[in-house]
Design a protein around this motif. Structure first.
Motif, mmCIF file in Angstrom:
data_model
loop_
_atom_site.group_PDB
_atom_site.id
_atom_site.type_symbol
_atom_site.label_atom_id
_atom_site.label_comp_id
_atom_site.label_asym_id
_atom_site.label_seq_id
_atom_site.Cartn_x
_atom_site.Cartn_y
_atom_site.Cartn_z
ATOM 1 N N GLN A 1 0.847 -1.189 0.000
ATOM 2 C CA GLN A 1 0.000 0.000 0.000
ATOM 3 C C GLN A 1 0.882 1.239 0.000
ATOM 4 O O GLN A 1 1.768 1.375 0.844
ATOM 5 N N LYS A 2 0.630 2.150 -0.925
ATOM 6 C CA LYS A 2 1.436 3.367 -1.017
ATOM 7 C C LYS A 2 1.038 4.343 0.087
ATOM 8 O O LYS A 2 -0.136 4.538 0.368
ATOM 9 N N TYR A 3 2.038 4.955 0.717
ATOM 10 C CA TYR A 3 1.777 6.029 1.676
ATOM 11 C C TYR A 3 1.246 7.260 0.940
ATOM 12 O O TYR A 3 1.476 7.433 -0.266
ATOM 13 N N GLU A 4 0.560 8.119 1.669
ATOM 14 C CA GLU A 4 0.134 9.392 1.104
ATOM 15 C C GLU A 4 1.363 10.235 0.746
ATOM 16 O O GLU A 4 2.442 10.044 1.315
ATOM 17 N N LYS A 5 1.183 11.178 -0.178
ATOM 18 C CA LYS A 5 2.295 11.983 -0.670
ATOM 19 C C LYS A 5 3.036 12.670 0.474
ATOM 20 O O LYS A 5 4.274 12.682 0.530
#
Length: 226
Positions: free
Chosen positions: A46-50
């Motif tokens: 899961q990608k972290y928020e920017k």
């Protein structure tokens, strides 16, 4: 919300500004458009928020192995990020997850005109993961030999190596570089050639110095004198 970073020495949260105040901070924000951070979620990533990616990248570039951060998805919880072990630990629940740093751009494109290979399919990744640790394929069990098994630290290192292989076996190939005795001797010979004879390796292959030619020469000054 704001991402917070806790300094290891002070153990106090400090707000991280959304806009960089220095060129170094600006570079970190720019890099976050290319470098992304992800955490392991079930069987995927899961990608972290920017904003969280920027905080992680800034902390990563600080060269500290362990930092404390607060993320946008849990602003009231402190997380301990261990870059050496690629983990994040929720300090409220003690839950530990793997994290990884990856790129949204192919590094292949930067130094080659050869097009990128096609992305692996989910079935291909699953099949490779099922095969398990690459170094253990076709071997019934791990046997590091008496030299490694007799050294607890060495054994832990090899076990961690196999654990890393197992973790990334689905999408990555593993290569190791190892020195044997002849390779180490060659390094010594290369140093002798460079220091004593100013022989630069950039211009030609380094010579191998055979012992027989120097058996009657006791030391380096005598070699240089002749």
């Amino acid at each position: 919300g704001k991402t917070k970073s806790i300094n290891d020495e002070e153990k106090q949260p400090t707000n991280m500004p959304r806009k960089p105040a220095t060129k170094a901070a600006a570079a970190a924000v720019i890099d976050s458009s290319i470098i992304v951070w992800e955490w392991e979620k079930g069987n995927g990533w899961q990608k972290y928020e920017k904003e969280d990616c920027e905080a992680l990248e800034k902390a990563f570039n600080s060269k500290k192995n362990i930092v404390r951060l607060r993320f946008t998805f849990a602003q009231d919880v402190d997380y301990e990020v261990n870059f050496a072990e690629s983990t994040q630990k929720n300090l409220a629940s003690s839950k530990v997850r793997k994290i990884r740093r990856s790129s949204t751009h192919s590094t292949w494109k930067g130094d080659s005109k050869v097009p990128d290979p096609p992305e692996l399919t989910a079935d291909e990744i699953k099949a490779q993961a099922a095969l398990g640790t690459q170094s253990m394929r076709n071997w019934p069990k791990a046997d590091f030999g008496p030299a490694v098994n007799g050294n607890p630290h060495a054994k832990r290192c090899f076990q961690q190596m196999l654990a890393n292989e197992r973790r990334y076996a689905g999408e990555w190939a593993v290569f190791y570089h190892s020195y044997n005795n002849p390779a180490l001797l060659y390094e010594i010979q290369a140093a002798i050639a460079a220091v004593l004879f100013r022989f630069k390796s950039t211009y030609a292959a380094l010579p191998r110095l055979t012992r027989g030619c120097f058996s009657e020469l006791p030391d380096a000054p005598t070699i240089l004198a002749q």
